[in-house]
Design a protein around this motif. Sequence first.
Motif, PDB file in Angstrom:
ATOM      1  N   PRO A 108     -51.382 -10.396 -40.669  1.00  0.00           N
ATOM      2  CA  PRO A 108     -50.188  -9.995 -41.460  1.00  0.00           C
ATOM      3  C   PRO A 108     -50.192  -9.074 -42.376  1.00  0.00           C
ATOM      4  N   GLN A 109     -49.037  -8.464 -42.638  1.00  0.00           N
ATOM      5  CA  GLN A 109     -49.342  -7.651 -44.077  1.00  0.00           C
ATOM      6  C   GLN A 109     -50.058  -7.994 -45.107  1.00  0.00           C
ATOM      7  N   ALA A 164     -29.095 -11.042 -34.112  1.00  0.00           N
ATOM      8  CA  ALA A 164     -28.889 -11.620 -35.366  1.00  0.00           C
ATOM      9  C   ALA A 164     -30.059 -12.890 -34.961  1.00  0.00           C
ATOM     10  N   LEU A 165     -31.198 -13.688 -33.630  1.00  0.00           N
ATOM     11  CA  LEU A 165     -32.137 -14.063 -33.428  1.00  0.00           C
ATOM     12  C   LEU A 165     -33.874 -12.922 -33.567  1.00  0.00           C
ATOM     13  N   ARG A 166     -33.749 -12.255 -34.292  1.00  0.00           N
ATOM     14  CA  ARG A 166     -34.787 -11.049 -34.425  1.00  0.00           C
ATOM     15  C   ARG A 166     -34.215 -11.550 -35.622  1.00  0.00           C
ATOM     16  N   ILE A 167     -33.333 -10.271 -36.342  1.00  0.00           N
ATOM     17  CA  ILE A 167     -33.124 -10.940 -37.575  1.00  0.00           C
ATOM     18  C   ILE A 167     -33.418 -12.543 -38.711  1.00  0.00           C
ATOM     19  N   ALA A 168     -33.150 -13.169 -37.808  1.00  0.00           N
ATOM     20  CA  ALA A 168     -33.398 -14.132 -38.780  1.00  0.00           C
ATOM     21  C   ALA A 168     -35.002 -14.743 -38.248  1.00  0.00           C
ATOM     22  N   ALA A 169     -35.969 -14.251 -37.745  1.00  0.00           N
ATOM     23  CA  ALA A 169     -36.521 -14.405 -37.104  1.00  0.00           C
ATOM     24  C   ALA A 169     -37.936 -13.765 -38.449  1.00  0.00           C
ATOM     25  N   ASP A 170     -37.470 -12.351 -38.563  1.00  0.00           N
ATOM     26  CA  ASP A 170     -37.903 -11.792 -39.590  1.00  0.00           C
ATOM     27  C   ASP A 170     -37.958 -11.427 -41.120  1.00  0.00           C
ATOM     28  N   ARG A 171     -36.119 -12.571 -41.092  1.00  0.00           N
ATOM     29  CA  ARG A 171     -36.213 -12.934 -42.373  1.00  0.00           C
ATOM     30  C   ARG A 171     -37.097 -14.293 -43.043  1.00  0.00           C
ATOM     31  N   HIS A 172     -37.218 -14.749 -42.193  1.00  0.00           N
ATOM     32  CA  HIS A 172     -38.196 -16.548 -41.719  1.00  0.00           C
ATOM     33  C   HIS A 172     -39.586 -16.366 -41.802  1.00  0.00           C
ATOM     34  N   ALA A 173     -39.957 -15.171 -41.056  1.00  0.00           N
ATOM     35  CA  ALA A 173     -41.056 -15.074 -41.065  1.00  0.00           C
ATOM     36  C   ALA A 173     -42.400 -14.723 -42.435  1.00  0.00           C
ATOM     37  N   PRO A 174     -42.143 -13.975 -43.185  1.00  0.00           N
ATOM     38  CA  PRO A 174     -43.267 -14.313 -44.201  1.00  0.00           C
ATOM     39  C   PRO A 174     -43.250 -15.867 -45.039  1.00  0.00           C
ATOM     40  N   GLU A 175     -42.461 -16.571 -44.852  1.00  0.00           N
ATOM     41  CA  GLU A 175     -42.330 -17.703 -45.217  1.00  0.00           C
ATOM     42  C   GLU A 175     -43.409 -18.500 -44.518  1.00  0.00           C
ATOM     43  N   PHE A 176     -43.445 -18.055 -43.575  1.00  0.00           N
ATOM     44  CA  PHE A 176     -44.879 -19.049 -42.500  1.00  0.00           C
ATOM     45  C   PHE A 176     -46.742 -18.171 -42.733  1.00  0.00           C
ATOM     46  N   ALA A 177     -47.335 -19.322 -42.151  1.00  0.00           N
ATOM     47  CA  ALA A 177     -49.027 -18.326 -41.624  1.00  0.00           C
ATOM     48  C   ALA A 177     -48.826 -17.396 -40.705  1.00  0.00           C
ATOM     49  N   TYR A 178     -48.162 -17.584 -39.794  1.00  0.00           N
ATOM     50  CA  TYR A 178     -47.662 -16.437 -38.605  1.00  0.00           C
ATOM     51  C   TYR A 178     -46.339 -17.418 -37.953  1.00  0.00           C
ATOM     52  N   LEU A 179     -45.403 -16.406 -37.809  1.00  0.00           N
ATOM     53  CA  LEU A 179     -44.531 -16.710 -37.194  1.00  0.00           C
ATOM     54  C   LEU A 179     -44.124 -15.552 -35.820  1.00  0.00           C
ATOM     55  N   SER A 202     -39.332 -27.058 -41.904  1.00  0.00           N
ATOM     56  CA  SER A 202     -38.825 -27.480 -43.465  1.00  0.00           C
ATOM     57  C   SER A 202     -39.788 -27.154 -44.283  1.00  0.00           C
ATOM     58  N   ARG A 203     -41.160 -27.938 -43.987  1.00  0.00           N
ATOM     59  CA  ARG A 203     -42.150 -27.974 -45.064  1.00  0.00           C
ATOM     60  C   ARG A 203     -43.247 -27.123 -45.110  1.00  0.00           C
ATOM     61  N   ASP A 204     -43.831 -26.844 -45.454  1.00  0.00           N
ATOM     62  CA  ASP A 204     -45.480 -26.784 -45.047  1.00  0.00           C
ATOM     63  C   ASP A 204     -45.583 -25.447 -44.454  1.00  0.00           C
ATOM     64  N   ARG A 205     -44.420 -24.341 -44.485  1.00  0.00           N
ATOM     65  CA  ARG A 205     -44.659 -23.272 -43.298  1.00  0.00           C
ATOM     66  C   ARG A 205     -46.000 -22.619 -44.176  1.00  0.00           C
ATOM     67  N   ARG A 206     -46.615 -22.295 -45.328  1.00  0.00           N
ATOM     68  CA  ARG A 206     -47.029 -21.734 -45.660  1.00  0.00           C
ATOM     69  C   ARG A 206     -48.419 -21.907 -44.719  1.00  0.00           C
ATOM     70  N   ASN A 207     -48.124 -23.413 -44.396  1.00  0.00           N
ATOM     71  CA  ASN A 207     -50.167 -23.739 -43.810  1.00  0.00           C
ATOM     72  C   ASN A 207     -49.313 -23.712 -41.582  1.00  0.00           C
ATOM     73  N   THR A 208     -48.459 -23.007 -41.739  1.00  0.00           N
ATOM     74  CA  THR A 208     -47.661 -23.378 -40.258  1.00  0.00           C
ATOM     75  C   THR A 208     -47.927 -22.212 -39.143  1.00  0.00           C
ATOM     76  N   LEU A 209     -48.479 -21.839 -38.451  1.00  0.00           N
ATOM     77  CA  LEU A 209     -48.747 -21.076 -37.617  1.00  0.00           C
ATOM     78  C   LEU A 209     -47.835 -21.707 -36.207  1.00  0.00           C
ATOM     79  N   LEU A 210     -46.738 -20.338 -36.081  1.00  0.00           N
ATOM     80  CA  LEU A 210     -45.447 -20.991 -35.132  1.00  0.00           C
ATOM     81  C   LEU A 210     -45.871 -20.081 -34.007  1.00  0.00           C
TER      82      LEU A 210
END
Length: 376
Positions: A23-24, A296-311, A273-281
């Motif tokens: 990731p970035q 809309a699906l792609r926009i939602a995924a891009d919005r939430h991706a930075p909260e995860f270890a990997y999405l 909803s929890r521990d997204r930083r340590n979740t690869l999904l």
Amino acid sequence: MTFRFIHSSDLHLGRRFLNLPEPQDGNLRGRLMEARFDKIQRLGAAAREHGAAHVLLAGDTFDSATPSPQVLRQALAAMRDESAVTWWLLPGNHDNMRNAEPIWDEISRDSPDNVRALLDGDRVDLAEGVALLPCPVPVRAAGRDLTEALPRIETSEGMIRIGLAHGGVVDFADRGDHIPPDRDQTAGLDYLALGDWHGRLKVSQRTQYSGSPEQDQFKHGMRGHCLAVTIPNQGAEPEVTEIETGSFLWQDTELALHDGEDAAAALEALLPSRDRRNTLLKVRASGWAPMSGHAALRIAADRHAPEFAYLELNANGLGTLHSVADLDEIDHAGAMRLAAEQLMAEAEDLSLSEDDRAIAAAALNRLYAYAQEAAK
């Protein structure tokens, strides 16, 4: 006598996770590598918590036959620091005795007193009345059942017999290189500690895979575990306790959408909803959605991706419901409208192959997304 130990395997120390795009922030691979080292301390803590003086590692302690000096030395130092525990290291297919011979030579020569390499099939007495019967992997593809000799190893009457091996268990009827699922019975074992399968798997009460203490693939849907094993006496059924050790959760899940469903809301409801930083999904979208739903699906995924270890969102299995209203969102006339109409016609043309229709639909969805971005 009661004997307690920790059963673990497949640490794969030194794995670089090159199969994952970085990731970035450029830090995911480093975090995953460090988490594997942290498991040495976690296994030592599990041993203390359960009154065990031994940790049995059933193969693939190292990810390759040539780990860096830092990986090897830091691993041995971490085990040395867990001084109340004796670590028993069995060569697996990744760190087998032939390809990784320099590693095992160095471990045998320079390892701390509480780290022992198991480089032959000789019986080792872990304590009075307790025998460890190791089955080290000689080469990456041995082509034979490495536990075959266990029934012939003699021990004194009443002695607890613990097997330690690395390999797959299937119905023993094909090539002869798998461990038979009844090996515990044929070899008179009180427990057979297995490695190679990275997920937690109970073959029988006496034959079990601990799985990796830190997961490394989107396959098992759970955090890593080790096993605390208690054998009350020879012949008694072992008591096996699962201990969660993993820091990261790897999940592969399906998002099934139907006509008229809010795709973005469905994705958000699916995300943990929890521990997204340590979740690869990985999310695999399926079903049907209009072009606006795809966007809309792609926009939602891009919005939430930075909260995860990997999405990662895979929408290849999500069909597109086309409409003239969607084309109007792209353009009412001109070259873009003509291109959109052509793509929609190809996406719905049953005379074309499924792959060609899918390519046209994906291109149309991309054109729609570009048009929406330009309109902002």
